[in-house]
Design an enzyme around this catalytic site. Structure first.
Site, PDB file in Angstrom:
ATOM      1  N   SER A  18      88.446  45.472  97.811  1.00  0.00           N
ATOM      2  CA  SER A  18      88.270  45.338  99.628  1.00  0.00           C
ATOM      3  C   SER A  18      86.704  44.865  99.694  1.00  0.00           C
ATOM      4  O   SER A  18      85.991  45.014  98.509  1.00  0.00           O
ATOM      5  CB  SER A  18      88.335  46.311 100.807  1.00  0.00           C
ATOM      6  N   TYR A  67      85.364  54.313 103.030  1.00  0.00           N
ATOM      7  CA  TYR A  67      86.033  53.285 102.208  1.00  0.00           C
ATOM      8  C   TYR A  67      85.395  52.620 101.351  1.00  0.00           C
ATOM      9  O   TYR A  67      85.770  52.111 100.240  1.00  0.00           O
ATOM     10  CB  TYR A  67      86.920  52.275 103.690  1.00  0.00           C
TER      11      TYR A  67
HETATM   12  N1  NAD Z   1      93.855  43.654 107.093  1.00  0.00           N
HETATM   13  C1  NAD Z   1      92.290  42.677 106.104  1.00  0.00           C
HETATM   14  O1  NAD Z   1      91.604  42.777 106.236  1.00  0.00           O
HETATM   15  C2  NAD Z   1      91.584  43.625 104.238  1.00  0.00           C
HETATM   16  C3  NAD Z   1      90.416  43.359 104.545  1.00  0.00           C
HETATM   17  C4  NAD Z   1      90.457  43.871 102.710  1.00  0.00           C
HETATM   18  C5  NAD Z   1      91.014  45.490 102.123  1.00  0.00           C
HETATM   19  N2  NAD Z   1      92.171  45.385 102.949  1.00  0.00           N
HETATM   20  C6  NAD Z   1      93.347  46.316 101.947  1.00  0.00           C
HETATM   21  O2  NAD Z   1      94.364  46.194 102.146  1.00  0.00           O
HETATM   22  C7  NAD Z   1      95.795  46.835 101.924  1.00  0.00           C
HETATM   23  C8  NAD Z   1      96.520  47.077 103.238  1.00  0.00           C
HETATM   24  O3  NAD Z   1      97.564  45.847 103.914  1.00  0.00           O
HETATM   25  P1  NAD Z   1      97.541  46.007 105.344  1.00  0.00           P
HETATM   26  O4  NAD Z   1      96.437  46.020 106.342  1.00  0.00           O
HETATM   27  O5  NAD Z   1      97.957  44.941 104.955  1.00  0.00           O
HETATM   28  O6  NAD Z   1      98.896  46.785 105.354  1.00  0.00           O
HETATM   29  P2  NAD Z   1     100.321  46.511 105.706  1.00  0.00           P
HETATM   30  O7  NAD Z   1     101.012  46.445 106.679  1.00  0.00           O
HETATM   31  O8  NAD Z   1     100.038  45.463 103.715  1.00  0.00           O
HETATM   32  O9  NAD Z   1     100.438  47.769 104.458  1.00  0.00           O
HETATM   33  C9  NAD Z   1     100.719  49.224 104.525  1.00  0.00           C
HETATM   34  C10 NAD Z   1     101.850  50.164 104.388  1.00  0.00           C
HETATM   35  O10 NAD Z   1     100.933  51.285 103.396  1.00  0.00           O
HETATM   36  C11 NAD Z   1     102.213  51.929 104.383  1.00  0.00           C
HETATM   37  N3  NAD Z   1     102.127  53.442 103.785  1.00  0.00           N
HETATM   38  C12 NAD Z   1     100.700  54.315 104.674  1.00  0.00           C
HETATM   39  N4  NAD Z   1     100.510  55.646 104.734  1.00  0.00           N
HETATM   40  C13 NAD Z   1     101.502  55.642 103.883  1.00  0.00           C
HETATM   41  C14 NAD Z   1     101.489  56.771 102.739  1.00  0.00           C
HETATM   42  N5  NAD Z   1     100.806  57.461 103.526  1.00  0.00           N
HETATM   43  N6  NAD Z   1     102.435  56.799 101.511  1.00  0.00           N
HETATM   44  C15 NAD Z   1     102.958  55.737 101.629  1.00  0.00           C
HETATM   45  N7  NAD Z   1     102.581  54.801 102.288  1.00  0.00           N
HETATM   46  C16 NAD Z   1     102.426  54.528 103.425  1.00  0.00           C
HETATM   47  C17 NAD Z   1     102.924  52.476 105.781  1.00  0.00           C
HETATM   48  O11 NAD Z   1     103.902  52.623 106.689  1.00  0.00           O
HETATM   49  C18 NAD Z   1     102.527  50.261 105.247  1.00  0.00           C
HETATM   50  O12 NAD Z   1     103.482  49.577 105.512  1.00  0.00           O
HETATM   51  C19 NAD Z   1      94.694  48.291 101.424  1.00  0.00           C
HETATM   52  O13 NAD Z   1      94.128  48.754 100.834  1.00  0.00           O
HETATM   53  C20 NAD Z   1      92.907  47.729 102.514  1.00  0.00           C
HETATM   54  O14 NAD Z   1      92.217  48.467 102.183  1.00  0.00           O
HETATM   55  C21 NAD Z   1      92.919  44.992 103.663  1.00  0.00           C
END
Ligand code: NAD
Length: 264
Positions: free
Chosen positions: A157, A170
Site C-alpha cells: 500500500s 498499517y
Molecule cells: N482496497 C484498497 O484501497 C487497498 C489499498 C491499498 C492496499 N490494499 C491491500 O489489498 C489487500 C486486500 O485487498 P482487498 O481489500 O481487495 O481484499 P480482498 O477482498 O481481495 O481479499 C481479502 C481476503 O482475505 C481473506 N482473509 C481475511 N482474513 C484472513 C485470514 N486470517 N486468513 C486467511 N484469509 C483471510 C478474506 O476472507 C478475504 O477473502 C490488503 O493487503 C490491503 O492492504 C488495498
C-alpha cells in the site's frame, strides 16, 4: 541469448502453479485469481472463509482453468505450510505465491497514534507483515527444495510509502513488507527466487468501502479510483517470466497519487 520469456506475452503464466492467499474475497484477491487463470496459471485459492475459497475456485474451473480451494487462517504457521504443501499436491509444483490478506479497517479501528492500544498495533502488524514473512519462509523452503526458483508478490500500500494518518501500524507494516521484499531479493537472487510488491493506492473494493465515482476523484491525478484489475495486472506481470530480472521492487499502482507535488 537466454530467453527471458518475452515470447510469452499472450499467456505470461502458462504452465505455472500459483498460490493466492486471500484470493476468495470480492476485491483484489479475486481479481488476481481471475487474472492468473486467464494468464495460464493453475491457481490454489486460499482463504479463511471456506465459501469464498470454494466460490472463487469453482468460478475458475467453470471457465476451464485448473484451480483448487484451500481453507485456513494466515495467523497459523501450520495453515500457511499446509497451503504450500496442498498447492504442490494439487499441481505437482509451486512457482508463485501472492499474499493478499491485509488492511487496517478490516481488522482494527482507525485512530491517531496516541489512542492506539498495543493489541491493535500487534494485530495490524500480524495481519500485514508477520504472516507475509511466515508465508514467504514456507514457500522459500519449498522453492529451494524444488530447485528451479519462484516468485513472491505481496499486495502492499502507498500507506507504507507516504504518511498514513490513523493507520500508523498499517503503514509501518506495509513499509516492512517492502523491506522484506528487498531482503528476500538479496538473499535468494542466486536461487532464482524473486520477491516484489504491488503498492496500491485507493482501489475500489467492498473492504475499502469505495465505489468508482462517476464524477471523478480530484485528489487522484488520473481522476478515478483504481479497480481490482489495475492491481491484478501488475501482480501478473511481476509474477511472470516477463519480470525475470526484477526483484526487491515496489511497483506503485496509484493513479499518480504518490508522485503528486504541492502544485500539481
Ligand atoms: N482496497 C484498497 O484501497 C487497498 C489499498 C491499498 C492496499 N490494499 C491491500 O489489498 C489487500 C486486500 O485487498 P482487498 O481489500 O481487495 O481484499 P480482498 O477482498 O481481495 O481479499 C481479502 C481476503 O482475505 C481473506 N482473509 C481475511 N482474513 C484472513 C485470514 N486470517 N486468513 C486467511 N484469509 C483471510 C478474506 O476472507 C478475504 O477473502 C490488503 O493487503 C490491503 O492492504 C488495498
Amino acid at each position: 541469448m537466454e530467453d527471458h520469456g518475452v515470447s510469452s506475452f499472450a499467456a505470461p503464466l502458462e504452465g505455472l502453479s500459483a498460490l493466492v492467499i486471500g484470493g476468495g474475497g470480492d476485491g483484489i484477491g479475486r481479481a488476481v485469481t481471475r487474472a492468473f487463470a486467464a494468464a495460464g496459471a493453475s491457481v490454489a485459492v486460499a482463504d479463511v472463509v471456506a465459501d469464498r475459497a470454494l466460490a472463487a475456485s469453482l468460478e475458475l474451473t467453470g471457465n476451464g482453468a485448473q484451480a483448487v480451494p484451500l481453507i485456513g487462517n494466515v495467523r497459523s504457521m501450520a495453515d500457511l505450510e499446509g497451503f504450500v504443501a496442498q498447492t504442490v499436491e494439487a499441481f505437482g509444483k509451486i512457482d508463485a505465491l501472492v499474499t493478499v490478506v491485509g488492511g487496517q479497517v478490516a481488522f482494527v479501528p482507525a485512530v491517531r497514534l496516541h489512542e492506539m492500544v498495543d493489541e491493535d498495533w500487534d494485530l495490524a502488524y500480524e495481519m500485514n507483515l508477520r504472516w507475509v514473512a511466515r508465508a514467504s519462509r514456507a514457500v522459500i523452503r519449498t522453492f529451494l527444495a524444488q530447485g528451479f526458483g519462484g516468485s513472491i508478490v505481496s499486495v502492499g500500500s502507498v500507506a507504507g510509502v507516504m504518511a498514513a494518518p490513523t493507520q500508523a501500524a498499517y503503514g509501518a507494516a506495509k513499509a516492512g513488507v517492502a523491506s522484506l521484499a528487498r531482503t528476500v531479493a538479496a538473499e535468494y537472487a542466486r536461487d532464482g527466487i524473486r520477491m516484489n510488491v504491488v503498492t496500491c493506492g485507493a482501489i475500489a473494493t467492498a473492504v475499502a468501502n469505495a465505489e468508482p465515482d462517476p464524477d471523478g476523484v480530484p485528489e487522484i491525478p488520473m481522476g478515478r479510483l483504481g479497480v481490482p484489475d489495475d492491481a491484478a495486472s501488475a501482480v501478473v506481470y511481476l509474477s511472470s517470466p516477463l519480470a525475470s530480472y526484477i526483484t526487491g521492487q515496489s511497483l506503485v499502482v496509484d493513479g499518480g497519487v504518490s508522485v503528486r507535488g504541492p502544485f500539481s
